[in-house]
Design an enzyme around this catalytic site. Structure first.
Site, PDB file in Angstrom:
ATOM      1  N   SER A   1       8.369  31.406   7.563  1.00 27.57           N
ATOM      2  CA  SER A   1       8.828  31.376   8.957  1.00 27.57           C
ATOM      3  C   SER A   1       9.092  32.779   9.481  1.00 27.57           C
ATOM      4  CB  SER A   1      10.071  30.498   9.100  1.00 27.57           C
ATOM      5  OG  SER A   1      11.001  30.789   8.102  1.00 27.57           O
TER       6      SER A   1
ATOM      7  N   HIS B   1       3.185  26.841   9.829  1.00 28.90           N
ATOM      8  CA  HIS B   1       4.642  26.861   9.872  1.00 28.90           C
ATOM      9  C   HIS B   1       5.180  25.523  10.375  1.00 28.90           C
ATOM     10  CE1 HIS B   1       8.569  28.461  11.735  1.00 28.90           C
ATOM     11  NE2 HIS B   1       8.769  28.054  10.506  1.00 28.90           N
TER      12      HIS B   1
ATOM     13  N   GLU C   1       3.271  25.380  13.901  1.00 28.20           N
ATOM     14  CA  GLU C   1       2.697  26.655  14.358  1.00 28.20           C
ATOM     15  C   GLU C   1       1.552  27.032  13.412  1.00 28.20           C
ATOM     16  OE1 GLU C   1       6.169  29.200  16.628  1.00 28.20           O
ATOM     17  OE2 GLU C   1       6.195  29.226  14.457  1.00 28.20           O
TER      18      GLU C   1
ATOM     19  N   ASN D   1      10.822  30.893  16.270  1.00 27.09           N
ATOM     20  CA  ASN D   1      12.021  31.573  15.776  1.00 27.09           C
ATOM     21  C   ASN D   1      12.334  32.836  16.562  1.00 27.09           C
ATOM     22  OD1 ASN D   1      13.069  29.841  13.830  1.00 27.09           O
ATOM     23  ND2 ASN D   1      11.478  30.426  12.372  1.00 27.09           N
TER      24      ASN D   1
END
Ligand code: 3H9
Length: 692
Positions: free
Chosen positions: A404, A425, A437, A475
């Site tokens: 991540s 991800h 992702e 993130n």
């Protein structure tokens, strides 16, 4: 021609053929109208079967027409025209009969279906109510409570359930056309139950509606359509058939152009565009029949579970026997919890586990078409995993990392055959969260990217392509959310005030309660790594809490206090003291915060960060950022996602507010791309950067 007629003796067969989903575009409505007229005039026709070509019955009105003025023949008129036909029409349903498609079927005198078919009125998921009699005919056939469930949730039901409710007259396992023709031939000898129009409804007491209003309002959290749909059903019980149809139509037309409906349509098309990206057109994905997962921790077990849910055999690899047994127990725990919640049958737990081969020996991966690594977030550890995978896997196997925060380019630096390497991800819990992702490196081959998207489709995930940067899209935005939430605290806000404001905005959770749930330690670890890279992450209060061991619910306290064994957050005096101390250090002036101010201080800087993500070419289009926020972080779908929300609010207003926040030292300066976009009011589609 979208509609054709053929004959089988006295039965006319009307076939709708409007790929991909037989949506009721204007030419289809017109052709159906002309068909009813023609068949009414044909004395040799005794009954009519309405069936569809392709993979489904009519899936509804054509959603792409909703941005334009309605064109005749209008759908409610067409449904009423079919209902008034001089011969019985029999809808023969396969695939899905949804929205206007199901309303057409309700206008038919009978409905027959394959057992595998489903029916539903999903209009509320598009911010509207059924607009062609769905709220009026459904309660008359299935009863008020079943109609409330169908219409206010928008969730489709299977044909057997529809038959039990009286919405379908007969069910067949196969050969729908032959069965429907036979039904139509024998229709005169059948008992004809009263049609929807002929039935009457008993009005319900006011308390019944008040109770339902409370339940629907709680569930829909700010969304208008479900409550309006409930009002339509109430009207259907309290007025005559025609007045109820007129009431429904008026609400449908009002909602059709609303901001929420526009936002939900945007998400509808964005989701479909995301899973089949134009830039991969013509690139054939590799077949995926067996997948390996490295690591059986929370992420690895969640990924293995989602693969099993899609029916894929999984090889789970751990570093030693004890870790493997823990991983397998994690996986079983996920299935048992799913069975407890009714998501899968109890018998499925063993079936799911039977498809998992656990081992500490990586050579078990020699047949895998894809391997997904989900080990500890440490570059050296991950590099050694991929060095080993390079040795044991087939040269054409796709090798994926679930990192991540680490740079996938660095993870793959020494891999032989880097063209088969990709970042996939997943979001935690991976078996539940829909976002995936997809992060190619500079070396990743288009076929590996296409395989990532194909896997997402198999797993029922929403894939979003992301370029490489710290945190990718999701993130990276989360960092801004948390930073801004702390800025509010340092200038007079409290965690519970911030969380309440964000929930009132429609987020599924506030930023502080979400951190307490996930644990504050992961972000602390990432901040440490960022400091190691020479960065200065901003989380003055979170740092203090972590130093005290307040890592969230699992530690009995985080941003809130929790009683022993309780998940109920209580404001904490310890946290309040630390906020006060950090605020004194930061020297920000205390302010009084309204909900709207809190939302502006948190969400507008996220928009700015989203624009930087576009500027840095980490996201391909603003709509992809919308999908990341909706499916990864619980951003309200009915607001259309982060960037759509900003455009709908007006980019000049967004930039003006951000400038004010920046003056108050409550936000970073507005980026160039966002400022420039105020001219057109639209954010541009960008191009991806494929390496750091
Ligand atoms: C309504 O009916 C209002 C009425 O009450 C009143 C009116 C007066 N229109 O999902 P897929 C396209 S509201 C236009 O990937 P699947 C979709 O964009 C409507 N286009 O397929 C995609 O295009 P592309 C209520 C539509 O097999 C392609 O079809 N109905 C529509 O995974 C394939 O879609 C709904 O909300 C549409 N209605 O799933 C049903 N539907 O290939 C919405 C799909 O260019 N549709 N497209 O990307 C679905 O739920 C799924 O499409 C379905 C098939 C289950 C049918």
């Amino acid at each position: 021609m979208p509609v054709s007629i053929s004959r089988e003796g006295v039965v006319a067969i009307v076939t709708v053929d409007n790929p991909p989903v037989n949506a009721l575009a204007q030419p289809v409505r017109q052709a159906l109208w002309d068909t009813v007229e023609a068949l009414d005039a044909d004395a040799s026709v005794h009954s009519v079967v309405l069936i569809c070509a392709g993979r489904t019955f009519i899936a509804g009105a054509d959603v792409s027409e909703f941005g334009r003025p309605p064109m005749p023949p209008h759908l409610p008129d067409l449904v009423s025209r079919i209902e008034a036909a001089t011969k019985p029409w029999i809808a023969a349903i396969h695939g899905s009969a949804l929205g206007g498609g199901f309303e057409i079927a309700l206008g038919c005198r009978f409905r027959v279906a394959l057992a595998s078919a489903s029916i539903g009125l999903p209009e509320v998921t598009l911010g509207i109510v059924p607009g062609a009699g769905g709220t009026v005919r459904t309660p008359r056939l299935a009863g008020v409570e079943a109609a409330i469930d169908l219409v206010t949730t928008g969730k489709p039901i299977r044909a057997p359930r529809a038959k039990a409710l009286g919405l379908v007259d007969a069910i067949y396992e196969e050969d729908l056309l032959a069965a429907a023709i036979s039904f139509a031939e024998n229709v005169v000898t059948r008992q004809w139950p009263a049609s929807a129009r002929e039935r009457l409804l008993t009005p319900q007491p006011t308390s019944f509606w008040e109770e339902n209003e409370r339940a629907v309002a709680k569930r829909s959290r700010g969304e208008d359509a479900p409550l309006r749909a409930l009002a339509c059903i109430r009207q259907a019980t309290e007025s005559d058939f025609s007045s109820a149809l007129a009431f429904e139509r008026e609400i449908f037309l009002t909602l059709r152009g609303s901001a929420q409906a526009t936002a939900l349509r945007h998400v509808f098309f964005a989701e479909r565009a995301a899973s089949r990206p134009a830039e991969l057109k013509g690139v054939e994905p590799r077949p995926i029949r067996q997948v390996g997962v490295i690591g059986g921790g929370t992420m690895g077990a969640g990924i293995a579970a989602t693969l099993r849910d899609a029916g894929l055999p999984v090889v789970l690899i751990e570093r030693d026997e004890a870790a493997l047994q823990r991983g397998l127990a994690n996986l079983r725990g996920i299935f048992e919890a799913a069975a407890k919640r009714g998501r899968i049958a109890a018998d499925d737990v063993n079936e799911r586990m039977a498809g998992v081969t656990g081992s500490t020996d990586e050579t078990y991966l020699s047949h895998a078409d894809m391997v997904i690594e989900a080990v500890f977030e440490d570059l050296a550890v991950k590099k050694s995993v991929f060095a080993r995978l390079g040795e044991v896997c087939r040269p054409d196997a796709i090798l994926a990392t679930n990192t991540s925060y680490l740079d996938p380019q660095l993870i793959a630096a020494e891999l032989v055959g880097p063209e088969r390497f990709i970042g996939l991800h997943f979001f935690s819990p991976a078996q539940i969260m829909k976002l995936l992702e997809i992060v190619p490196t500079a070396d990743t081959a288009p076929q590996a990217v296409a395989t990532g998207f194909a896997l997402a489709r198999m797993l029922g995930k929403i894939p979003v392509r992301a370029g490489i940067c710290d945190g990718f899209i999701g993130n990276r935005l989360l960092k801004t959310t948390r930073m801004q939430a702390e800025r509010v605290l340092l200038s007079g806000g409290s965690p519970s005030q911030v969380d309440a404001a964000m929930r009132a905005f429609g987020m599924s959770m506030g930023p502080f309660e979400a951190q307490d749930l996930a644990g504050l330690d992961i972000a602390a670890f990432q901040r440490k790594a960022a400091r190691g890279r020479g960065e200065a992450p901003f989380a003055p209060v979170a740092e203090r809490l972590c130093a005290l061991g307040r890592f969230g619910q699992k530690a009995g306290g985080g941003w809130y206090d929790y009683g022993t064994g309780s998940r109920q957050p209580q404001p904490s005096n310890v946290v309040a003291d630390h906020i006060a101390a950090a605020a004194a250090e930061a020297g920000l002036a205390p302010r009084s915060w309204s909900n709207a101010d809190i939302v502006d201080a948190i969400v507008l800087p996220m928009v700015n960060e989203g624009a930087k993500i576009l500027e840095d070419r980490v996201a391909l289009r603003p709509a992809d950022i919308d999908l990341v926020e909706i499916h990864g972080y619980g951003f309200p779908r009915w607001r259309g996602g982060l960037m759509h929300w900003a455009e709908a609010r007006g980019l000049p207003d967004v930039v003006g507010m951000l400038d004010r926040l920046a003056e108050l030292k409550l936000a970073e300066p507005v980026c160039e791309l966002l400022r420039c976009s105020t001219v057109t009011g639209r954010l541009p589609t960008s191009y991806l950067r494929r390496s750091s």
